[in-house]
Scaffold this active site. Structure first.
Site, PDB file in Angstrom:
ATOM      1  CB  SER A 245       2.249  -3.882   9.759  1.00 38.44           C
ATOM      2  OG  SER A 245       1.866  -2.577   9.428  1.00 38.44           O
TER       3      SER A 245
HETATM    4  N1  SAM Z   1      -2.127  -0.552  11.430  1.00 40.27           N
HETATM    5  C1  SAM Z   1      -2.659  -1.203  10.272  1.00 40.27           C
HETATM    6  C2  SAM Z   1      -3.081  -2.618  10.531  1.00 40.27           C
HETATM    7  O1  SAM Z   1      -2.893  -3.115  11.649  1.00 40.27           O
HETATM    8  O2  SAM Z   1      -3.632  -3.218   9.600  1.00 40.27           O
HETATM    9  C3  SAM Z   1      -1.712  -1.192   9.104  1.00 40.27           C
HETATM   10  C4  SAM Z   1      -1.534   0.134   8.588  1.00 40.27           C
HETATM   11  S1  SAM Z   1      -1.160   0.306   6.880  1.00 40.27           S
HETATM   12  C5  SAM Z   1       0.515  -0.197   6.884  1.00 40.27           C
HETATM   13  C6  SAM Z   1      -1.152   2.088   6.865  1.00 40.27           C
HETATM   14  C7  SAM Z   1      -2.535   2.687   7.012  1.00 40.27           C
HETATM   15  O3  SAM Z   1      -2.371   4.096   7.215  1.00 40.27           O
HETATM   16  C8  SAM Z   1      -3.400   2.529   5.768  1.00 40.27           C
HETATM   17  O4  SAM Z   1      -4.624   1.953   6.120  1.00 40.27           O
HETATM   18  C9  SAM Z   1      -3.581   3.959   5.271  1.00 40.27           C
HETATM   19  O5  SAM Z   1      -4.827   4.188   4.661  1.00 40.27           O
HETATM   20  C10 SAM Z   1      -3.437   4.742   6.570  1.00 40.27           C
HETATM   21  N2  SAM Z   1      -3.070   6.160   6.413  1.00 40.27           N
HETATM   22  C11 SAM Z   1      -2.227   6.737   5.526  1.00 40.27           C
HETATM   23  N3  SAM Z   1      -2.168   8.066   5.742  1.00 40.27           N
HETATM   24  C12 SAM Z   1      -2.987   8.332   6.796  1.00 40.27           C
HETATM   25  C13 SAM Z   1      -3.355   9.522   7.473  1.00 40.27           C
HETATM   26  N4  SAM Z   1      -2.879  10.722   7.146  1.00 40.27           N
HETATM   27  N5  SAM Z   1      -4.224   9.416   8.504  1.00 40.27           N
HETATM   28  C14 SAM Z   1      -4.738   8.210   8.867  1.00 40.27           C
HETATM   29  N6  SAM Z   1      -4.424   7.058   8.249  1.00 40.27           N
HETATM   30  C15 SAM Z   1      -3.558   7.109   7.231  1.00 40.27           C
END
Ligand code: SAM
Length: 216
Positions: free
Chosen positions: A65
């Site tokens: 992000s």
């Molecule tokens: N917090 C992260 C960072 O600091 O890099 C960025 C997050 S990225 C915008 C969103 C993340 O949510 C992705 O890695 C994706 O695989 C994960 N994601 C999507 N759906 C999810 C779920 N149901 N449970 C856990 N993770 C999930």
């Protein structure tokens, strides 16, 4: 092994100024941005851009992000040193590392296996020890609930009721909710057993939250 040079530290100071100018006030959050080497969480191809206030690809179609968004969500979460925090969407591990500057009790769950292992390796290299989980975080982490704070870092179609049930009394959930193109940042506070308040903040654009309570 990546190094954290004076040049990187200098670029971080500029990044802190940028997010401050955009409205982030919480000193502990600004200090956390100043402390965590964002470039450690980057793909080689984007290393030079690590201190721009932008989201970047981290592989598997996902992103790290934008620093302003990380700071904004963290400020809304209002983390205290004794808080037990759940992050949903570990991704690169950057947001989790920011949370670890504020409390040692951080749980983080990732849906994508490749990213899960990559983030774990990075935590190990940095000597960080969050509790990490692989699975569908749209249902929270019931076996480790309750949490004082829950942070969702992917865009949800609804507020999952199961997450509300995993908050302590007084606990807060910060979650972007909307369609896949744009979401409103929400902060839900649990006031009583079945009593919640909802605050609505600005628009953001996150990758979709997948899973049972997310986008199918
Ligand atoms: N917090 C992260 C960072 O600091 O890099 C960025 C997050 S990225 C915008 C969103 C993340 O949510 C992705 O890695 C994706 O695989 C994960 N994601 C999507 N759906 C999810 C779920 N149901 N449970 C856990 N993770 C999930």
């Amino acid at each position: 092994m990546l190094t954290d040079s004076y040049r990187h530290k200098g670029m971080r100071k500029s990044l802190v100024r940028i997010v401050q100018e955009k409205g982030i006030k919480d000193k502990k959050v600004l200090q956390a941005i100043d402390q965590v080497p964002r470039h450690f969480f980057f793909e080689k191809a984007f290393l030079e851009q690590a201190y721009q206030d932008k989201a970047f690809p981290i592989g598997e179609g996902q992103t790290i992000s934008q620093p302003y968004t990380v700071a904004y969500q963290t400020e809304l979460l209002d983390v205290r040193p004794t808080d037990k925090v759940l992050e949903i969407g570990t991704g690169s591990g950057y947001q989790c590392s920011i949370l670890l500057q504020l409390t040692p009790h951080v749980y983080t769950i990732e849906y994508n296996e490749v990213l899960f292992h990559k983030a774990n390796r990075q935590f190990q290299l940095m000597g960080l020890s969050p509790f990490t989980f692989l699975g569908d975080g749209s249902e929270g982490l019931p076996q480790h609930a309750p949490f004082d704070k829950i942070l969702v870092t992917a865009g949800a179609p609804i507020i999952p009721k199961t997450l509300l049930r995993q908050l302590t009394l007084g606990g807060k959930l910060v979650i972007p909710v909307g369609d896949t193109g744009l979401q409103k940042m929400l902060r839900i506070t649990r006031m009583g057993e079945d009593e919640f308040t909802k605050e609505v903040f600005g628009n953001f654009k996150f990758v979709p939250l997948l899973g049972k309570q997310g986008w199918q």
